[in-house]
Design a protein around this motif. Structure first.
Motif, PDB file in Angstrom:
ATOM      1  N   VAL A 133       0.848  -1.204   0.000  1.00 60.03           N
ATOM      2  CA  VAL A 133       0.000   0.000   0.000  1.00 60.03           C
ATOM      3  C   VAL A 133       0.884   1.255   0.000  1.00 60.03           C
ATOM      4  N   TRP A 182       2.047   5.996  -7.225  1.00 59.31           N
ATOM      5  CA  TRP A 182       0.928   6.748  -7.818  1.00 59.31           C
ATOM      6  C   TRP A 182       1.053   8.248  -7.596  1.00 59.31           C
ATOM      7  N   CYS A 207     -10.075   5.345  -6.913  1.00 59.91           N
ATOM      8  CA  CYS A 207     -10.775   6.177  -7.908  1.00 59.91           C
ATOM      9  C   CYS A 207      -9.827   6.993  -8.769  1.00 59.91           C
ATOM     10  N   TYR A 250     -12.911   9.941 -12.620  1.00 61.34           N
ATOM     11  CA  TYR A 250     -13.847  10.128 -13.745  1.00 61.34           C
ATOM     12  C   TYR A 250     -14.948   9.082 -13.742  1.00 61.34           C
ATOM     13  N   ILE A 297     -12.593   6.565  -3.098  1.00 64.49           N
ATOM     14  CA  ILE A 297     -11.495   6.410  -2.132  1.00 64.49           C
ATOM     15  C   ILE A 297     -10.232   6.099  -2.911  1.00 64.49           C
ATOM     16  N   GLY A 310      -7.573   7.046   1.480  1.00 67.19           N
ATOM     17  CA  GLY A 310      -7.531   5.834   2.302  1.00 67.19           C
ATOM     18  C   GLY A 310      -7.182   4.623   1.460  1.00 67.19           C
ATOM     19  N   ASP A 311      -7.176   3.489   2.142  1.00 69.85           N
ATOM     20  CA  ASP A 311      -6.779   2.214   1.555  1.00 69.85           C
ATOM     21  C   ASP A 311      -8.042   1.395   1.260  1.00 69.85           C
ATOM     22  N   GLY A 322      -8.212   0.109 -10.380  1.00 68.39           N
ATOM     23  CA  GLY A 322      -7.903   0.680  -9.074  1.00 68.39           C
ATOM     24  C   GLY A 322      -7.591  -0.466  -8.117  1.00 68.39           C
TER      25      GLY A 322
END
Ligand SMILES: C[S@@+](CC[C@H](N)C(=O)[O-])C[C@H]1O[C@@H](n2cnc3c(N)ncnc32)[C@H](O)[C@@H]1O
Length: 251
Positions: free
Chosen positions: A6, A13, A61, A65, A80, A106-107, A126
């Motif tokens: 994570v 990202w 997300c 979009y 999220i 968040g995760d 995602g």
């Protein structure tokens, strides 16, 4: 417990976010949703069917979009995401397009929402690929009401099996390179991705209380183009490089 992937994926990202702004903007601007790396039209995929009136959670997300498309179709989305930079882009687009819905940092494997809060859990590349399926799919089941739907798009297992062992080498090959037995976690040089076999996914969805409604193996149309450098159209016309799973939580 939060997995090491994570944090790894958050760093990755945050770094990719800039490059995903323009594609995110194009997708926010479009009223004709298309899916995956080949831009396959919604008419042939149906990920947004029957969403009017749904409470929806988009798991991972990004620029959000998909949530914007949901909101324009009468759903009440919540997005999220693990990357503050991606959420920054999403918030900018919300202001530009004057379309607001909750965005949560968040995760997706361990969300802060109560049980049975949503009618739809959705993910396009995602949680569907960046989270551990043995953790995020039970979490999605927890979040859904009885009868709620889980819809997600990911790479196909075949894509992963044909991926070169050196992740700098692209595109994927037309032969099996990796083992399917034991397939689960892929530690690329910059990020960590997950994929399991179709049989494992069927059992996992079943054990989490889902009935599987469909598995679409996507084929791009002739002449399709992509920005992805890891695949050729010739490959994707012969074998499925992307899957869409649709499942419903048993009442
Ligand atoms: C490819 S984007 C998906 C959004 C959009 N559909 C797209 O294709 O651009 C992948 C997103 O997953 C997010 N992500 C990765 N791991 C996550 C996690 N554990 N929880 C929530 N989001 C996560 C990333 O931060 C990134 O924004």
């Amino acid at each position: 417990m939060t997995g090491d992937h994570v944090l790894r994926n958050r760093v990755a990202w945050n770094a990719y976010a800039e490059e995903f702004r323009d594609p995110g903007h194009r997708a926010w601007s479009s009223d004709e949703p298309t899916w995956g790396i080949w831009g396959i039209p919604e008419a042939g995929v149906g990920m947004l069917e029957g969403v009017d009136g749904n409470d929806a959670i988009e798991l991972g997300c990004g620029t959000a979009y998909v949530s914007a498309w949901l909101a324009r179709r009468g759903a009440r989305p919540v997005g999220i995401d693990n990357s503050p930079k991606q959420l920054e882009s999403a918030r900018g687009f919300q202001a530009e397009f004057d379309l607001r819905f909750p965005l949560v940092h968040g995760d997706a494997e361990h969300t802060p929402f109560p049980d049975a809060q949503f009618d739809l859990a959705i993910s396009e590349y995602g949680a569907a690929i960046w989270c551990d399926p043995y953790v995020w799919i039970p979490e999605a089941a927890r979040l859904l009401r009885p009868g709620g739907r889980l819809v997600y798009l990911s790479h196909s297992p075949l894509t992963m099996l044909c991926s070169p062992l050196d992740d700098e080498v692209v595109p994927i090959e037309d032969r099996l390179i990796r083992d399917q037995f034991g397939m689960h976690r892929f530690d690329w040089s910059d990020a960590t991705e997950f994929q399991v076999s179709h049989g494992e996914t069927i059992r996992l969805l079943h054990d989490c209380g889902f009935e599987i409604e469909d598995l679409l193996e996507l084929q791009p149309a002739e002449g399709s183009t992509t920005n992805a450098d890891w695949i050729t159209l010739e490959w994707a016309r012969r074998w499925p490089c992307e899957d869409v799973w649709k499942a419903r939580k048993r009442p």
